[in-house]
Motif scaffolding. Structure first.
Motif, mmCIF file in Angstrom:
data_model
loop_
_atom_site.group_PDB
_atom_site.id
_atom_site.type_symbol
_atom_site.label_atom_id
_atom_site.label_comp_id
_atom_site.label_asym_id
_atom_site.label_seq_id
_atom_site.Cartn_x
_atom_site.Cartn_y
_atom_site.Cartn_z
ATOM 1 N N LEU A 75 0.831 -1.202 0.000
ATOM 2 C CA LEU A 75 0.000 0.000 0.000
ATOM 3 C C LEU A 75 0.867 1.255 0.000
ATOM 4 O O LEU A 75 0.577 2.222 -0.714
ATOM 5 C CB LEU A 75 -0.920 -0.010 1.220
ATOM 6 C CG LEU A 75 -1.826 1.221 1.404
ATOM 7 C CD1 LEU A 75 -2.777 1.372 0.218
ATOM 8 C CD2 LEU A 75 -2.608 1.108 2.711
ATOM 9 N N ARG A 78 2.338 1.796 -3.517
ATOM 10 C CA ARG A 78 1.277 2.165 -4.467
ATOM 11 C C ARG A 78 0.878 3.628 -4.257
ATOM 12 O O ARG A 78 0.657 4.380 -5.218
ATOM 13 C CB ARG A 78 0.064 1.245 -4.312
ATOM 14 C CG ARG A 78 0.288 -0.166 -4.843
ATOM 15 C CD ARG A 78 -0.990 -0.976 -4.861
ATOM 16 N NE ARG A 78 -0.774 -2.320 -5.382
ATOM 17 C CZ ARG A 78 -0.722 -2.633 -6.679
ATOM 18 N NH1 ARG A 78 -0.893 -1.672 -7.591
ATOM 19 N NH2 ARG A 78 -0.536 -3.877 -7.068
ATOM 20 N N LYS A 79 0.766 4.045 -2.993
ATOM 21 C CA LYS A 79 0.417 5.433 -2.685
ATOM 22 C C LYS A 79 1.533 6.388 -3.099
ATOM 23 O O LYS A 79 1.254 7.493 -3.588
ATOM 24 C CB LYS A 79 0.122 5.580 -1.195
ATOM 25 C CG LYS A 79 -1.168 4.908 -0.743
ATOM 26 C CD LYS A 79 -2.380 5.581 -1.360
ATOM 27 C CE LYS A 79 -3.671 4.969 -0.875
ATOM 28 N NZ LYS A 79 -4.861 5.610 -1.520
ATOM 29 N N GLU A 82 1.174 6.942 -6.694
ATOM 30 C CA GLU A 82 0.018 7.777 -7.004
ATOM 31 C C GLU A 82 0.315 9.257 -6.800
ATOM 32 O O GLU A 82 -0.010 10.087 -7.654
ATOM 33 C CB GLU A 82 -1.178 7.369 -6.137
ATOM 34 C CG GLU A 82 -1.794 6.030 -6.517
ATOM 35 C CD GLU A 82 -2.889 5.614 -5.550
ATOM 36 O OE1 GLU A 82 -3.252 6.431 -4.671
ATOM 37 O OE2 GLU A 82 -3.377 4.483 -5.662
ATOM 38 N N HIS A 124 0.018 12.753 3.114
ATOM 39 C CA HIS A 124 -1.195 11.994 2.803
ATOM 40 C C HIS A 124 -0.900 10.496 2.795
ATOM 41 O O HIS A 124 -1.697 9.691 3.290
ATOM 42 C CB HIS A 124 -1.761 12.423 1.447
ATOM 43 C CG HIS A 124 -2.842 11.531 0.930
ATOM 44 N ND1 HIS A 124 -4.100 11.470 1.503
ATOM 45 C CD2 HIS A 124 -2.852 10.614 -0.093
ATOM 46 C CE1 HIS A 124 -4.840 10.587 0.859
ATOM 47 N NE2 HIS A 124 -4.103 10.048 -0.111
ATOM 48 N N VAL A 125 0.248 10.129 2.220
ATOM 49 C CA VAL A 125 0.631 8.715 2.178
ATOM 50 C C VAL A 125 0.791 8.164 3.590
ATOM 51 O O VAL A 125 0.272 7.096 3.921
ATOM 52 C CB VAL A 125 1.940 8.539 1.387
ATOM 53 C CG1 VAL A 125 2.405 7.086 1.446
ATOM 54 C CG2 VAL A 125 1.765 8.981 -0.056
ATOM 55 N N THR A 128 -2.199 7.426 5.604
ATOM 56 C CA THR A 128 -2.906 6.223 5.155
ATOM 57 C C THR A 128 -2.270 4.945 5.681
ATOM 58 O O THR A 128 -2.974 4.002 6.063
ATOM 59 C CB THR A 128 -2.928 6.168 3.610
ATOM 60 O OG1 THR A 128 -3.548 7.348 3.104
ATOM 61 C CG2 THR A 128 -3.699 4.941 3.120
#
Length: 231
Positions: A75, A78-79, A82, A124-125, A128
């Motif tokens: 995750l 992937r973040k 992004e 933000h990452v 999460t």
């Protein structure tokens, strides 16, 4: 690696270095390591991308074990992909092998000029993938994050008792790209500029402990370093 018994798994203390793409490589190493039932993860010291990997790894281990750690590392990256894609797209015309304007100008401009609103996409990452309560819990997987005090040039190691999103951001704060992170009235940036990463948190309570240093290559770092400021 710490000493193991003949009947139990070997506990490995990890020193995770920074270096951008090195961190993505380390994700693969950690993923494979988590598949080994005869290896347990112990202490983790990380800098920059290594701090991101360490935070995701320990969050997963504390909250759900090996599979949760593997899922959380996936995750994380992937973040990272992004949030990085838009910036890569916008800067593509300025990067070599084109005009190279950005590459040539970057060393000449402060991030306070190129990033005046202090954009921090990694926040933000981290919001999460990181569970601060898990990182602060007394567990078998304490995380230590390395950052550098901008004013003094000294390294600071943030342990479980004072870990924060800001500390992890500071460890990954490349000076030519982001404004320094403020923690307790002090400015901090990327820890890899002075300690990549610090090893002493991994053996300070067990002087007979060996340490494995995983990055784009496996190598053995110095067993002893001068101790910086701790908190």
């Amino acid at each position: 690696m710490s000493a193991s018994s003949s009947t139990g798994p070997t506990t490995v203390n990890l020193a995770l270095q920074g270096g951008g793409a090195h961190g993505a490589f380390t994700w693969g190493v950690l993923d494979a390591l988590l598949d080994q039932p005869d290896i347990e993860i112990g202490r983790v010291s990380g800098t920059s991308a290594g701090a991101l990997n360490g935070a995701a790894l320990v969050t997963g281990l504390v909250n759900g074990g090996r599979q949760a750690a593997k899922d959380n590392l996936e995750l994380l990256w992937r973040k990272v992909a992004e949030v990085g894609a838009p910036m890569t797209f916008l800067l593509l015309p300025l990067r070599k092998p084109g005009l190279g304007v950005w590459d040539d100008a970057l060393p000449l401009l402060s991030p306070y000029q190129t990033n005046p609103v202090a954009l921090a996409p990694l926040r933000h990452v981290l919001d999460t993938v990181v569970d601060l309560e898990a990182l602060r819990t007394r567990s078998d997987h304490p995380l230590f994050v390395n950052a550098v005090n901008v004013h003094s040039g000294l390294s600071r190691v943030f342990g479980p008792q004072d870990i924060s999103i800001e500390a992890i951001l500071a460890s990954a704060c490349a000076p030519l790209m982001f404004q320094a992170v403020q923690i307790e009235g002090e400015s901090y940036w990327d820890g890899s500029y002075a300690g990549n990463p610090m090893l002493w948190p991994l053996y300070r309570e067990a002087l007979d402990t060996d340490t494995s240093w995983w990055s784009s290559r496996r190598c053995s770092g110095p067993r002893h370093r001068p101790r910086p400021r701790t908190s």
